[in-house]
Design an enzyme around this catalytic site. Structure first.
Site, PDB file in Angstrom:
ATOM      1  N   HIS A 226      36.026   0.177 -21.430  1.00 50.78           N
ATOM      2  CA  HIS A 226      36.454  -0.461 -20.181  1.00 50.78           C
ATOM      3  C   HIS A 226      35.557  -1.631 -19.783  1.00 50.78           C
ATOM      4  O   HIS A 226      36.035  -2.608 -19.207  1.00 50.78           O
ATOM      5  CB  HIS A 226      36.493   0.582 -19.065  1.00 50.78           C
ATOM      6  CG  HIS A 226      37.530   0.319 -18.035  1.00 50.78           C
ATOM      7  ND1 HIS A 226      38.115   1.312 -17.295  1.00 50.78           N
ATOM      8  CD2 HIS A 226      38.109  -0.816 -17.592  1.00 50.78           C
ATOM      9  CE1 HIS A 226      39.000   0.796 -16.456  1.00 50.78           C
ATOM     10  NE2 HIS A 226      39.000  -0.497 -16.608  1.00 50.78           N
TER      11      HIS A 226
ATOM     12  N   TYR B 276      41.253   5.540 -12.896  1.00 50.95           N
ATOM     13  CA  TYR B 276      42.282   5.086 -11.955  1.00 50.95           C
ATOM     14  C   TYR B 276      42.806   6.271 -11.148  1.00 50.95           C
ATOM     15  O   TYR B 276      43.776   6.923 -11.510  1.00 50.95           O
ATOM     16  CB  TYR B 276      43.451   4.438 -12.693  1.00 50.95           C
ATOM     17  CG  TYR B 276      43.138   3.152 -13.406  1.00 50.95           C
ATOM     18  CD1 TYR B 276      41.995   2.403 -13.120  1.00 50.95           C
ATOM     19  CD2 TYR B 276      43.998   2.666 -14.385  1.00 50.95           C
ATOM     20  CE1 TYR B 276      41.724   1.226 -13.789  1.00 50.95           C
ATOM     21  CE2 TYR B 276      43.744   1.478 -15.046  1.00 50.95           C
ATOM     22  CZ  TYR B 276      42.603   0.762 -14.753  1.00 50.95           C
ATOM     23  OH  TYR B 276      42.353  -0.410 -15.411  1.00 50.95           O
TER      24      TYR B 276
ATOM     25  N   SER C  12      45.980  -8.365 -14.858  1.00 50.29           N
ATOM     26  CA  SER C  12      46.089  -9.258 -13.701  1.00 50.29           C
ATOM     27  C   SER C  12      46.736 -10.583 -14.089  1.00 50.29           C
ATOM     28  O   SER C  12      46.234 -11.660 -13.723  1.00 50.29           O
ATOM     29  CB  SER C  12      44.719  -9.496 -13.058  1.00 50.29           C
ATOM     30  OG  SER C  12      44.165  -8.304 -12.573  1.00 50.29           O
ATOM     31  N   PRO C  13      47.858 -10.551 -14.825  1.00 47.20           N
ATOM     32  CA  PRO C  13      48.451 -11.794 -15.331  1.00 47.20           C
ATOM     33  C   PRO C  13      49.102 -12.660 -14.260  1.00 47.20           C
ATOM     34  O   PRO C  13      49.454 -13.806 -14.529  1.00 47.20           O
ATOM     35  CB  PRO C  13      49.496 -11.297 -16.338  1.00 47.20           C
ATOM     36  CG  PRO C  13      49.913  -9.967 -15.809  1.00 47.20           C
ATOM     37  CD  PRO C  13      48.646  -9.369 -15.247  1.00 47.20           C
TER      38      PRO C  13
ATOM     39  N   GLY D  25      49.095 -10.575  -8.139  1.00 42.90           N
ATOM     40  CA  GLY D  25      50.340 -10.685  -7.403  1.00 42.90           C
ATOM     41  C   GLY D  25      50.551 -12.001  -6.682  1.00 42.90           C
ATOM     42  O   GLY D  25      51.665 -12.307  -6.253  1.00 42.90           O
TER      43      GLY D  25
ATOM     44  N   GLY E 211      54.568 -15.452  -5.577  1.00 42.20           N
ATOM     45  CA  GLY E 211      55.044 -16.222  -4.446  1.00 42.20           C
ATOM     46  C   GLY E 211      55.551 -15.367  -3.305  1.00 42.20           C
ATOM     47  O   GLY E 211      56.190 -15.871  -2.371  1.00 42.20           O
TER      48      GLY E 211
END
Length: 331
Positions: free
Chosen positions: A132, A56, A210-211, A215, A219
């Site tokens: 990973h 990252y 990525s829950p 994003g 909303g």
């Protein structure tokens, strides 16, 4: 913040912080000192679990994220759990913003990776070390054996597998106990729910990345939202295409309505849904904004009933929605 147990004994905050976005995949990197300040702010808000990886970073500084996390947490190291990862590199020959991944889990590469991560993180141990991506050229038993050695040496305390499937998990776990898998999981990406019975059988936790569908489930975006085509993965994600917003209106409206009922936000409901589903699920939403960190942390206080979770699942089974980003291509 409430805590949860992954595997046998790894205590973590109910919601962790995904740190990737400070330096990778979500636009221009945050200035170093500001990133360090915000990571520390997350701790002050109750986060104790921080997720990073050796890849990252930026083109100029490919390991930048680990260094930021290490610097931010060094003075509170005994109060936090650091998650990092090994086993992939980017295909630098690609011109795509979201470059394909090349897995490499050879024992000598793992050894090199762990030493590099320990140095960058300014620590003598890694709390949870994830492979990973699965490497089809290296048997899971071989990887698990190296993990067992690293645990005996005290360099890592627990290990896991990201984007794991049942066969790989079972084979690896038979050699060295797996504490958690880190898989993509959200209301829009539920394919790994089929793995839940296996996780319960083996006492393996789920770290959900990525829950909020990168994003979208906050909303906060609409069909006019723009993303940097050179630095932001969202510029190439199907759920952020202009036509996808119409497809996802029913889903977003459902979240908005339920949020009003619970005096919460859509983001909090999307996290509370998985937190209330299983006690061994720990979402790690990424954000660079302190206000979002506070919002996400608040999701741990929202208690949805079993009936509400079941009803939500039934609605998600039938409601229309767009395609969702499923991850970088693995070569």
């Amino acid at each position: 913040m409430d805590t949860r147990i992954l595997g046998n004994d790894l205590k973590v905050s109910a919601v962790g912080l995904g740190c990737m976005g400070f330096s990778h995949a979500y636009g221009a990197a945050t200035e170093d000192q500001e990133a360090i300040k915000r990571i520390r702010a997350a701790f002050d808000l109750g986060y104790t679990t921080f997720d990073t990886a050796e890849i990252y970073g930026t083109a100029e500084d490919p390991h930048r994220n680990e260094m930021l996390v290490g610097e931010a947490l060094k003075e509170i190291r005994d109060k936090v759990q650091i998650i990092t990862k090994f086993g992939i590199r980017f295909d630098e020959s690609s011109t795509q913003v979201n470059k394909p991944l090349i897995p490499d889990a050879r024992p000598e590469i793992i050894r090199k990776s762990v030493e590099g991560s320990l140095k960058r993180l300014q620590t003598d141990h890694i709390d949870l070390y994830f492979q990973h991506r699965m490497d089809p050229r290296v048997e899971p038993e071989v990887v698990a054996e190296v993990m067992g050695e690293l645990i005996k040496e005290g360099k890592i305390l627990h290990w896991g597998i990201s984007e794991a499937n049942e066969e790989y998990l079972r084979r690896a776990n038979a050699v060295c106990k797996v504490t958690a898998v880190e898989n993509r999981y959200s209301m829009m990406a539920r394919q790994y729910e089929s793995l839940f019975p296996v996780l319960e059988e083996l006492n393996v936790g789920l770290v959900a990345f990525s829950p909020m569908a990168n994003g979208l489930l906050t909303g906060k975006y609409n069909k006019d939202s723009k993303f940097d085509s050179g630095l932001d993965y969202r510029s190439n994600m199907p759920q952020f295409k202009p036509e996808a917003y119409e497809q996802n209106q029913k889903l977003l409206q459902m979240l908005t309505d339920l949020a009003k009922e619970h005096q919460a936000t859509p983001a909090q409901i999307s996290l509370a849904w998985m937190l209330c589903k299983k006690p061994w699920i720990v979402p790690i939403p990424g954000t660079r904004k302190i206000s979002r960190m506070e919002e996400n942390a608040g999701s741990a206080e929202i208690k949805l009933s079993i009936e509400e979770v079941t009803k939500l699942d039934q609605m998600l089974d039938t409601i229309g929605m767009s395609e969702v980003f499923g991850g970088s291509k693995v070569k």
